[in-house]
Design a protein around this motif. Structure first.
Motif, short mmCIF file in Angstrom:
data_model
loop_
_atom_site.label_atom_id
_atom_site.label_comp_id
_atom_site.label_asym_id
_atom_site.label_seq_id
_atom_site.Cartn_x
_atom_site.Cartn_y
_atom_site.Cartn_z
N UNK A 82 44.05 25.98 40.07
CA UNK A 82 44.33 25.17 38.88
C UNK A 82 43.22 25.22 37.82
N UNK A 83 42.01 25.55 38.23
CA UNK A 83 40.87 25.52 37.30
C UNK A 83 40.27 26.91 37.10
N UNK A 84 39.90 27.56 38.20
CA UNK A 84 39.10 28.77 38.07
C UNK A 84 39.91 30.03 37.80
N UNK A 85 41.13 30.12 38.31
CA UNK A 85 41.87 31.38 38.16
C UNK A 85 42.05 31.75 36.69
N UNK A 86 42.42 30.83 35.86
CA UNK A 86 42.62 31.15 34.44
C UNK A 86 41.32 31.59 33.78
N UNK A 87 40.19 31.01 34.20
CA UNK A 87 38.90 31.42 33.66
C UNK A 87 38.54 32.83 34.14
N UNK A 88 38.85 33.12 35.40
CA UNK A 88 38.63 34.47 35.92
C UNK A 88 39.44 35.48 35.10
N UNK A 89 40.70 35.16 34.85
CA UNK A 89 41.58 36.08 34.12
C UNK A 89 41.11 36.31 32.70
N UNK A 136 32.68 30.97 55.37
CA UNK A 136 32.31 30.98 53.96
C UNK A 136 33.12 29.97 53.13
N UNK A 137 32.42 29.03 52.50
CA UNK A 137 33.09 28.02 51.69
C UNK A 137 33.73 28.61 50.45
N UNK A 138 33.25 29.76 50.01
CA UNK A 138 33.79 30.39 48.82
C UNK A 138 34.90 31.39 49.08
N UNK A 139 35.45 31.38 50.28
CA UNK A 139 36.46 32.39 50.65
C UNK A 139 37.68 32.35 49.73
N UNK A 140 38.17 31.15 49.40
CA UNK A 140 39.36 31.06 48.56
C UNK A 140 39.09 31.57 47.16
N UNK A 141 37.92 31.25 46.63
CA UNK A 141 37.56 31.74 45.30
C UNK A 141 37.41 33.25 45.30
N UNK A 142 36.82 33.78 46.36
CA UNK A 142 36.63 35.22 46.47
C UNK A 142 37.96 35.95 46.52
N UNK A 143 38.89 35.45 47.32
CA UNK A 143 40.20 36.09 47.42
C UNK A 143 40.94 36.04 46.09
N UNK A 144 40.83 34.93 45.39
CA UNK A 144 41.49 34.80 44.10
C UNK A 144 40.89 35.77 43.09
N UNK A 160 43.04 38.75 40.73
CA UNK A 160 42.62 38.98 39.34
C UNK A 160 42.01 40.37 39.16
N UNK A 161 40.85 40.62 39.73
CA UNK A 161 40.09 41.82 39.41
C UNK A 161 40.83 43.11 39.75
N UNK A 162 41.26 43.27 41.00
CA UNK A 162 41.88 44.54 41.39
C UNK A 162 43.16 44.83 40.61
N UNK A 163 44.13 43.91 40.57
CA UNK A 163 45.34 44.24 39.80
C UNK A 163 45.08 44.47 38.32
N UNK A 164 44.17 43.71 37.72
CA UNK A 164 43.90 43.88 36.29
C UNK A 164 43.18 45.19 36.00
N UNK A 202 38.03 35.99 31.40
CA UNK A 202 36.79 36.75 31.36
C UNK A 202 37.03 38.21 31.73
N UNK A 203 37.85 38.45 32.75
CA UNK A 203 38.13 39.82 33.18
C UNK A 203 38.86 40.59 32.11
N UNK A 204 39.83 39.96 31.46
CA UNK A 204 40.56 40.62 30.38
C UNK A 204 39.63 41.03 29.25
N UNK A 205 38.71 40.15 28.90
CA UNK A 205 37.76 40.46 27.82
C UNK A 205 36.85 41.62 28.20
N UNK A 206 36.36 41.63 29.42
CA UNK A 206 35.47 42.69 29.88
C UNK A 206 36.19 44.04 29.88
N UNK A 207 37.41 44.08 30.41
CA UNK A 207 38.15 45.34 30.50
C UNK A 207 38.60 45.83 29.13
#
Length: 387
Positions: A101-108, A337-345, A350-354, A110-115
Motif C-alpha cells: 500500500x505504501x512502498x510499491x508505488x514508490x518503487x515503481x 529477514x524482516x525485509x523479505x516482503x519488501x525485497x520480493x516486491x 517491480x524491477x525485473x518485469x520493468x 523511481x524505477x520508471x524514472x531510472x529506466x
C-alpha cells in the motif's frame, strides 16, 4: 575451539567462487573449522535449519563481533525478548500490507524514472547503472533518509558490508566503515525534526514513534542499509544475468508459464546474495559429533545449504521450475529477514518485469564476473538493447 575437522581454503579462490569448497565440505566435513576464517562452518541445509533455532547455543548476541563493534548492537545481534521487541517496533514499515500500500508505488515511480533516463543510451552496466539506483532509491524511501542520495546510500552500505566481512582486519577497510557510519548518523540527525512534525511509515519514523533510543534507532537504520542496499542490488543484477543466460526460462516467464517471483527465489537460492550468518556459541554443545565450546565463532553457510543435493533436485543449476521451498535464502529461524516482503516486491514485482519491459531486445554485451562469499553478487553485467 570446537573439535571439528580442519578444512583449509585459499581465501582469494573462496572469494572468487566458494561453491567448490562448500561442496567438498558438505560431502566430507559438513561441520568444519576453517582456520583462514577463524570459524567453524555448518554447511548442510538441514543442520543449518535445525541449529539456527537454538538461540541458547548459537547466539546472535556477539559483543565483540564486527557488526556490533562497527555499527552498534542492532536487533540482528540480539536474541529472545530484546530481539522481538525491536522487530515488533519496525513491523509497521516492513509488513506485507505496508509494502503493497505504501512502498510499491514508490518503487515503481523511481524505477520508471531510472529506466526512462537510461533508455536512449542503448547500453549500460546493470549493476552500476540500473540495480544500484533502483535499490538505493527504494531504501531512501523505506528508511526515511530522503536527504541522502542513492549514490551515498550505495557507498555507505558497501562500506559497512566490507567492514562486517573484514575478518583479515584491514585497517583501511575499518576506517572506511567508520566514515560510512558517521555519514548515516549525520543524515539521521538531519531528518528527525521533519519526521517529528510529519510522521510517516518510514523505518526512522516508526522507531521514533515506538520510543526506541537513539542508539537503537541508529543501529537498526544501519542494519537496514547494510542489508537493504547490497543484497537487492546484487539480486536484481544477478537475476537479470541469469535470465539472459537461460533464454528458455525467460521465455517461459514471458509466456506465462513461470513467474518473476520464481526467478527471484531461484536466483536467491542458487547464488545466495547473503552467503552466511555468524553466531557465537553461548554454551557447550554437541552436534553431529562435533563438540562446540563457549565463545566459538560459527558461520551458518546459507549459500552452501541452498545447494545441498539432499534438498534440491538440481542444486548447482539455475532452474526456475524446481522446488525451492526448502531454500534458506532469508534465514530459517527467529532472525528470518524482516525485509523479505519488501525485497520480493521490489525485485519480483517491480524491477525485473520493468527492466525487461522497458529494454526491448535486452542482451548481454560482455562478461559478468562474480565475487564474494559472505555477500555475493556480480561485479558488472554489461548489456545493450534496441533504441
Amino acid at each position: 575451539m570446537s573439535n571439528a575437522p580442519v578444512f583449509e581454503i585459499d581465501p582469494k579462490a573462496f572469494w572468487s567462487d566458494p561453491y567448490p569448497d562448500l561442496a567438498k565440505m558438505r560431502a566430507t566435513a559438513p561441520i568444519a573449522f576453517v582456520p583462514q576464517l577463524g570459524a567453524t562452518l555448518i554447511t548442510r541445509r538441514n543442520d543449518i535449519f535445525e541449529n539456527e533455532k537454538k538461540i541458547d547455543v548459537f547466539s546472535s548476541d556477539q559483543p565483540n563481533g564486527l557488526m556490533t563493534v562497527l555499527m552498534g548492537q542492532n536487533m540482528m545481534r540480539k536474541d529472545g525478548a530484546a530481539h522481538q521487541a525491536e522487530r515488533r517496533a519496525i513491523f509497521p514499515t516492513v509488513s506485507p500490507k505496508t509494502v503493497q500500500n505504501v512502498w510499491k508505488s514508490k518503487f515503481e515511480a523511481a524505477t520508471s524514472d531510472i529506466l526512462s533516463r537510461l533508455h536512449p543510451r542503448g547500453t549500460a552496466d546493470v549493476v552500476a547503472d540500473i540495480a544500484r539506483p533502483i535499490s538505493g532509491e527504494a531504501l531512501k524511501a523505506m528508511t526515511g533518509l530522503t536527504n541522502m542520495t542513492w549514490q551515498e546510500m550505495d557507498r555507505v552500505s558497501q562500506g559497512m558490508i566490507d567492514g562486517c566481512a573484514n575478518y583479515a582486519g584491514d585497517p583501511q577497510v575499518e576506517a572506511r566503515c567508520h566514515d560510512c557510519t558517521a555519514s548515516i548518523d549525520a543524515h539521521i540527525s538531519a531528518r528527525k525534526a521533519a519526521l517529528i512534525n510529519a510522521p510517516d511509515h518510514s523505518l526512522l519514523s516508526v522507531m521514533m514513534q515506538a520510543g526506541l533510543t537513539d542508539h537503537q534507532i541508529s543501529a537498526n537504520v544501519k542494519l537496514a542499509i547494510s542489508g537493504g542496499q547490497n543484497e537487492p542490488r546484487d539480486a536484481i543484477a544477478g537475476a537479470v544475468w541469469a535470465l539472459l543466460t537461460h533464454d528458455d526460462q525467460l521465455a517461459a516467464i514471458r509466456n506465462g508459464g513461470a513467474t518473476w517471483l520464481a526467478a527471484f527465489e531461484e536466483y536467491a537460492r542458487w547464488m545466495s546474495p547473503i552467503g552466511m550468518s555468524p553466531r557465537r556459541v553461548a554454551k557447550s554443545h554437541n552436534a553431529n559429533g562435533v563438540a562446540f565450546q563457549p565463545e566459538d565463532r560459527v558461520f551458518l553457510m546459507f549459500s552452501s545449504g541452498n545447494r545441498d543435493s539432499e534438498c534440491f533436485a538440481n542444486p548447482d543449476a539455475f532452474d526456475i521450475f524446481q522446488d525451492v521451498s526448502k531454500a534458506i535464502s532469508f534465514g530459517a529461524g527467529p532472525h528470518f529477514c524482516a525485509g523479505a516482503w519488501a525485497s520480493k516486491c521490489l525485485i519480483a514485482e517491480v524491477a525485473l518485469p520493468m527492466i525487461f519491459e522497458h529494454f526491448k531486445g535486452l542482451e548481454l554485451a560482455g562478461d559478468a564476473p562474480f565475487g564474494g562469499w559472505a555477500f555475493r553478487g556480480p561485479l558488472q553485467v554489461p548489456v545493450r538493447w534496441q533504441v
